[in-house]
Design a protein around this motif. Structure first.
Motif, short mmCIF file in Angstrom:
data_model
loop_
_atom_site.label_atom_id
_atom_site.label_comp_id
_atom_site.label_asym_id
_atom_site.label_seq_id
_atom_site.Cartn_x
_atom_site.Cartn_y
_atom_site.Cartn_z
N LYS A 285 -35.06 117.03 -15.02
CA LYS A 285 -34.07 117.72 -14.20
C LYS A 285 -34.01 119.19 -14.58
CE LYS A 285 -31.27 113.68 -13.29
NZ LYS A 285 -30.17 112.83 -13.69
N ASN A 286 -33.63 120.02 -13.60
CA ASN A 286 -33.47 121.45 -13.91
C ASN A 286 -32.02 121.75 -14.28
OD1 ASN A 286 -32.09 121.50 -11.49
ND2 ASN A 286 -33.68 122.63 -10.37
N ASP A 287 -31.69 123.00 -14.42
CA ASP A 287 -30.35 123.40 -14.86
C ASP A 287 -29.24 122.89 -13.95
OD1 ASP A 287 -31.62 124.67 -16.86
OD2 ASP A 287 -31.25 126.72 -16.14
N LEU A 288 -29.58 122.68 -12.68
CA LEU A 288 -28.57 122.20 -11.73
C LEU A 288 -28.47 120.69 -11.73
CD1 LEU A 288 -29.47 124.46 -8.67
CD2 LEU A 288 -27.49 124.73 -10.16
N GLY A 289 -29.36 120.05 -12.51
CA GLY A 289 -29.37 118.59 -12.52
C GLY A 289 -30.21 117.99 -11.40
N TYR A 290 -30.97 118.84 -10.72
CA TYR A 290 -31.83 118.35 -9.65
C TYR A 290 -33.21 118.03 -10.20
CZ TYR A 290 -28.49 120.20 -6.20
OH TYR A 290 -27.38 120.47 -5.45
N THR A 291 -33.83 116.99 -9.60
CA THR A 291 -35.23 116.72 -9.93
C THR A 291 -36.10 117.46 -8.93
OG1 THR A 291 -35.47 114.82 -8.48
CG2 THR A 291 -34.56 114.41 -10.68
N ARG A 292 -37.38 117.47 -9.19
CA ARG A 292 -38.32 118.13 -8.29
C ARG A 292 -38.24 117.51 -6.89
NH1 ARG A 292 -43.22 118.15 -6.44
NH2 ARG A 292 -44.50 120.04 -6.48
N ARG A 293 -37.95 116.20 -6.87
CA ARG A 293 -37.84 115.48 -5.59
C ARG A 293 -36.78 116.08 -4.67
NH1 ARG A 293 -39.69 110.10 -6.32
NH2 ARG A 293 -41.89 110.43 -6.75
N ASP A 294 -35.73 116.63 -5.30
CA ASP A 294 -34.65 117.20 -4.49
C ASP A 294 -35.10 118.44 -3.71
OD1 ASP A 294 -32.52 115.40 -5.21
OD2 ASP A 294 -32.58 116.30 -7.21
N TYR A 295 -36.28 118.92 -4.03
CA TYR A 295 -36.79 120.12 -3.35
C TYR A 295 -37.88 119.79 -2.36
CZ TYR A 295 -34.10 122.71 -6.80
OH TYR A 295 -33.08 123.23 -7.55
N GLU A 296 -38.20 118.50 -2.26
CA GLU A 296 -39.28 118.13 -1.35
C GLU A 296 -38.79 118.10 0.09
OE1 GLU A 296 -40.66 114.49 -3.06
OE2 GLU A 296 -41.85 115.52 -4.58
N GLY A 297 -39.77 117.94 1.01
CA GLY A 297 -39.43 117.87 2.42
C GLY A 297 -40.01 116.64 3.05
N ALA A 298 -40.21 116.70 4.37
CA ALA A 298 -40.81 115.56 5.08
C ALA A 298 -42.30 115.47 4.75
CB ALA A 298 -40.60 115.75 6.57
N ASP A 299 -42.89 114.35 5.12
CA ASP A 299 -44.32 114.18 4.88
C ASP A 299 -45.11 115.17 5.73
OD1 ASP A 299 -43.81 112.10 3.17
OD2 ASP A 299 -43.92 110.59 4.75
N SER A 300 -46.15 115.70 5.12
CA SER A 300 -46.98 116.67 5.82
C SER A 300 -47.84 115.99 6.88
CB SER A 300 -47.88 117.40 4.82
OG SER A 300 -48.83 118.16 5.52
N THR A 301 -48.02 116.68 7.99
CA THR A 301 -48.93 116.17 9.03
C THR A 301 -50.18 117.02 9.11
OG1 THR A 301 -47.83 117.50 10.71
CG2 THR A 301 -47.00 115.27 10.41
N LEU A 302 -50.41 117.84 8.09
CA LEU A 302 -51.60 118.69 8.09
C LEU A 302 -52.81 117.85 7.66
CD1 LEU A 302 -49.98 121.86 6.48
CD2 LEU A 302 -50.54 121.51 8.90
N CYS A 303 -54.02 118.42 7.81
CA CYS A 303 -55.23 117.68 7.45
C CYS A 303 -55.25 117.42 5.94
CB CYS A 303 -56.48 118.50 7.79
SG CYS A 303 -56.54 119.05 9.50
N ALA A 304 -55.84 116.29 5.54
CA ALA A 304 -55.93 115.98 4.12
C ALA A 304 -56.72 117.08 3.42
CB ALA A 304 -56.60 114.63 3.94
N GLY A 305 -56.17 117.61 2.33
CA GLY A 305 -56.88 118.65 1.58
C GLY A 305 -56.55 120.06 2.04
N CYS A 306 -55.69 120.19 3.02
CA CYS A 306 -55.30 121.52 3.53
C CYS A 306 -54.67 122.33 2.41
CB CYS A 306 -54.32 121.38 4.68
SG CYS A 306 -53.75 122.98 5.31
#
Lengths: 610, 350
Positions: B15-36
């Motif tokens: 967790k960071n200083d705010l108590g958030y994990t990296r996951r808390d900063y993620e978004g929706a699944d990407s629809t870009l090409c694999a390896g983009c």
């Protein structure tokens, strides 16, 4: 020859070279009439140029309070050699022609039905004014002095105006007043009892003000809490932002003199509207002001704001198009371009102010309207309204009025939501959904705004049904808009038959005057002044009640007529177009004559033609 | 869809200083090409925000149109996002920033979105020094319309279509330096070690920060003849310096060799320490940055790293002298002068 003989009822036209300082002198004259309590309507007809081209300033003086253009000139002050012959020819029989007699007139000037008034303006200036740099400017003041005598005006009003104007620089007032006197004295010596037109002090104006529409619009934006303006300089809308800048510098400063407004001169009109949309998206009240060519560029972002449902206010001070057109001349020719601006199915709320009072009110209302409906609102002003001074009553601001910010969820409301937040969920059934402002809540309410097709939760979708639902909900919102836009002003005459007239914006004053002219000729028409788009049922009902209606407007193609036909499904025969397209403000005589002609045509038996 | 992330969150995630994990900063699944390359940049943005303990809801992420501009959906799900129209992200971000000066504005654009259709807006947002991070995901081609050359494609470089690009390339970093941008850097999507600290420094910088990230298009422009392919960039990339970004509260422990290190203090007290390979390079000097870029271009190399920093510039709000409180938080009382004032104003119109 019968001289025109009238008190407080005439049109005077000043013909000048632009960039010669004539505007302030002519304005001095108009303001003096205003300060004498007489309704006055000045119209500046100027070129898209800084110096050297012809410019005219028309002042209508009307005790009866007619503020539209009348048509025709009773008195011409002709001090532009380039247009001297035309100005001479344009004068109505019995009229007065004041010219600079320093140079002799050619053989062209032989009319017997007018009164020439030759004053050696240049000679007097050369003789009396030492500083040659001041001569061209003061020559204008000189003829104002002469006109004041000829029209039998209370001279002290002019000198008081000068004193007031130069209150901070009294040294400059002195030569101006002297020139006024020189002109006055010359005219009194040589043209005593020549002019039968006069201005007499009147009580027709009480608390009235003389204001341009663009300043009123800017004040409306200040009062309704607009904080961000993106803009790109374009005639005739520039002074909206300049006035907004001026007013916010005076009335929107914090304790440390920092500004409670951000005004950004953008790189083009695309960016100007982009700035307004970005600020609105982020919860500030924001607007832009532009004119025709800017509207063309803004089409792209108007579509974005419509589809993403971001409130934004756009002031369109219309000018003569198409393309660059006549940048300094007036028209109402963006009606269709604004109503349906941008590709795809789009419709926009339009407001049609007819005077500075409405510029102020509608500008203020437009922010409430845009935020209530979450869509662009376009204020359809024009050059005549925006840049000319108009006599109007001072506007009032109701201090108990609360800004209507529309459906915006704050942090507490997000906390108390029982279901997931959906930006485009129509929970109230009026087509208007709830939005959130960035930075409101750590966990809830974030969404992704996109100009691509989206579902109720703002997620990207290519689902045909979801897309369709979204578009249909926007139609639902359009129905809601009908309940919020200002209603038309309808005047029904007792004796009116099946005929009606429809007009809007700056065609209003001349149209009302034309109706009185027609009435005197036994033609009575009910009238409807449109004030907003979309059209309410009242508009449909008014048209339904009449067999034939004249749609009066300032464009070639009868754009409002097309809009009425398209939106309400009326047959083309029912609506007859009365247009005025030369770029000068529409005048009452033109409307009156056009309607008479059309009536003759329609009443003529069609000879059995099917 | 290139990846599917499990919903499960391990309780021991850091967790960071705010108590958030990296996951808390993620978004929706990407629809870009694999390896983009763009997905790597999204991940670097997530990492940078996580490491800097930025409140996700205090970020606004905006983009234009194109593959690059889809990415704001793939990071910071708790932030408001705005996928605007082609080339107009800068103006919309300008307006957003004017409304609220307190948020962090991350603008994402592509080489088509910036160097062609949005060039005018890019230029002007830079010269106004808007406080934002402007990330260009630069792949030298138009991906969404199937691989046409863009204005940043190098002359002579050819994409999968095989025809060499005949036109001069636009170097956005060099332009930004000339336009007076206060922070200019170039990264490579294949080098997260360098990109994450660049993004962190850009986010901490007050004013306009351009981060041009070369981000290979695996579908249309990752062939041997392309100068924007993974292989080409790895083979020709050179960095101005390695560097550390030391946030204001962190104690400086490392010892740096004198002469080769340049330290620049950011607005909030953060210090960037650059350990340079070429001692003549001065990161605070515009001419030095342009020279270095030109020298590398002549040698066929790609210069990366922090290219220019100027912390002395005023941002747009400073220039406009706006009040301290965000404009979108001013109340009606603070904005409306009232009827009495209105009537006084009208005295000037009589």
């Amino acid at each position: 020859m019968k001289k025109l003989t009238r008190v407080n009822d005439f049109v005077i036209r000043f013909a000048n070279v632009n960039g010669s300082g004539s505007a302030s002198a002519n304005n001095l004259f108009a303001k003096a009439v205003f300060r004498l309590g007489v309704p006055v309507s000045p119209k500046n007809i100027f070129p898209s140029n800084i110096q050297g081209l012809p410019t005219w300033y028309e002042v209508r003086v009307s005790e009866q309070g007619y503020l539209g253009r009348r048509g025709g000139y009773d008195f011409i002050v002709a001090v532009n050699g380039q247009t001297l012959e035309k100005d001479y020819d344009d004068l109505l029989p019995g009229g007065y022609f004041l010219y600079d007699s320093t140079r002799l007139l050619s053989d062209h000037f032989k009319r017997k039905d007018i009164t020439p008034i030759g004053i050696p303006l240049t000679d007097i200036c050369n003789r009396e004014i030492e500083n040659p740099k001041l001569r061209p400017l003061l020559k204008n003041i000189l003829y104002v002095g002469a006109v004041a005598f000829l029209l039998d005006m209370d001279f002290s009003v002019l000198t008081d105006s000068i004193t007031k104007q130069f209150s901070k620089k009294p040294k400059l007032a002195e030569p101006n007043i002297r020139c006024l006197e020189l002109g006055f004295d010359y005219a009194s010596k040589h043209f005593s009892d020549v002019c039968k037109l006069s201005v007499k002090r009147s009580d027709k104006l009480s608390t009235h003000i003389l204001m341009d529409g663009n300043s009123a619009t800017a004040l409306g934006a200040v009062y309704s809490g607009a904080t961000v303006a993106g803009w790109y300089p374009i005639t005739p809308s520039t002074s909206v932002i300049e006035a907004f800048d001026k007013f916010t510098r005076q009335y929107r400063l914090d304790e440390s003199k920092k500004r409670k407004a951000a005004i950004i001169q953008a790189e083009d009109e695309l960016a100007a509207l982009g700035i307004a949309i970005g600020a609105s998206w982020n919860g500030a009240r924001a607007f832009t002001a532009t004119s025709g060519p800017g509207i063309s560029l803004m089409n792209e972002l108007l579509g974005l704001a419509y589809f993403t449902e971001i409130p934004v206010v756009l002031v369109n001070v219309q000018r003569a198009g198409p393309s660059t057109g006549m940048p300094t001349r007036t028209q109402q020719s963006d009606t269709l371009a604004c109503a349906y601006a941008s590709h795809g199915d789009t419709k926009h709320v339009l407001l049609f102010p007819c005077d500075p009072t409405e510029c102020f009110q509608m500008a203020a209302d437009s922010f409430d309207l845009a935020e209530s409906l979450q869509t662009p609102v376009i204020l359809m002003s024009d050059l005549d309204l925006g840049m000319n001074d108009h006599v109007c009553l001072p506007m009032e601001w109701d201090d108990s009025r609360k800004y209507c910010r529309g459906k915006v969820l704050d942090r507490d409301q997000l906390d108390s939501l029982t279901q997931d937040f959906g930006r485009y969920l129509d929970t109230d059934g009026d087509g208007v959904c709830y939005r959130t402002i960035p930075g409101t809540h750590p966990q809830k309410g974030a969404f992704f705004t996109r100009g691509s097709s989206h579902d109720e939760y703002a997620g990207y979708t290519e689902d045909t049904d979801v897309y369709k639902q979204c578009m249909e909900r926007l139609s639902q919102k359009w129905e809601t808009a009908k309940t919020l836009v200002p209603s038309p002003r309808i005047k029904v005459q007792d004796k009116a038959g099946d005929g009606g007239a429809i007009f809007y914006g700056t065609s209003t004053h001349a149209a009302y005057e034309a109706m009185e002219m027609l009435d005197k000729k036994g033609i009575a028409l009910d009238t409807m002044r449109l004030r907003g788009f979309p059209f309410q049922n009242e508009v449909r009902e008014f048209i339904d009640r009449h067999e034939t209606l004249f749609v009066i407007e300032q464009n070639r193609d009868g754009q409002m007529r097309t809009l009425l036909m398209n939106e309400l499904g009326f047959a083309p025969d029912k609506l007859i177009s009365i247009t005025h397209i030369d770029g000068t403000p529409i005048d009452a005589r033109h409307i009156c004559q056009s309607i008479e002609t059309k009536l003759t045509q329609t009443l003529t038996p069609k000879g059995g033609a099917a | 869809m290139s990846s599917r992330r499990p919903v499960f969150r391990h309780p021991d995630l850091p967790k960071n200083d705010l108590g958030y994990t990296r996951r808390d900063y993620e978004g929706a699944d990407s629809t870009l090409c694999a390896g983009c390359g763009h997905d790597s940049i999204s991940n670097s943005i997530i990492q940078a925000c996580f490491e800097l303990s930025i409140e996700p809801h205090r970020v606004a992420k905006l983009s234009g149109i194109g593959c690059s501009s889809k990415t704001p959906a793939y990071f910071l799900r708790r932030s408001h996002g705005f996928n605007t129209v082609h080339g107009r992200m800068p103006s919309i971000t300008t307006g957003a920033n004017m409304a609220n000066k307190e948020l962090l504005y991350i603008g994402v654009s592509g080489d088509g979105d910036t160097a062609s259709i949005g060039m005018g807006q890019f230029v002007h947002v830079a010269r106004r020094n808007l406080n934002m991070v402007y990330i260009v995901m630069n792949n030298g081609c138009y991906g969404l319309t199937k691989g046409q050359d863009s204005a940043t494609a190098d002359k002579g470089s050819s994409s999968r279509k095989g025809r060499p690009n005949a036109f001069e390339a636009i170097d956005l970093c060099e332009m930004a330096v000339q336009l007076g941008a206060g922070f200019v850097a170039r990264g490579f999507s294949g080098d997260k070690e360098q990109l994450v600290p660049i993004l962190k420094a850009a986010m901490l910088h007050k004013g306009f920060a351009l981060v041009d990230v070369i981000s290979p298009c695996v579908t249309f422009n990752n062939n041997q003849t392309s100068t924007k392919s993974y292989q080409w960039v790895r083979d020709h990339m050179e960095a101005t310096a390695t560097f550390d970004v030391i946030p204001v509260r962190q104690e400086i422990t490392a010892q740096y060799e004198k002469g080769a290190t340049q330290s620049v203090a950011l607005h909030d007290g953060t210090v960037i320490h650059l350990h340079k390979s070429d001692n003549s390079f001065d990161v605070t000097d515009r001419r030095s940055a342009v020279n270095a870029l030109e020298n590398h271009r002549e040698k066929g190399q790609i210069l990366t790293g922090i290219l220019h920093v100027n912390q002395t510039l005023e941002d747009t709000h400073d220039i406009l002298e706006t009040t301290d409180k965000p404009l979108n938080q001013l109340t009606q009382k603070e904005l409306c002068p009232g009827n009495q004032t209105l009537q006084q104003i009208f005295e000037n119109y009589r």
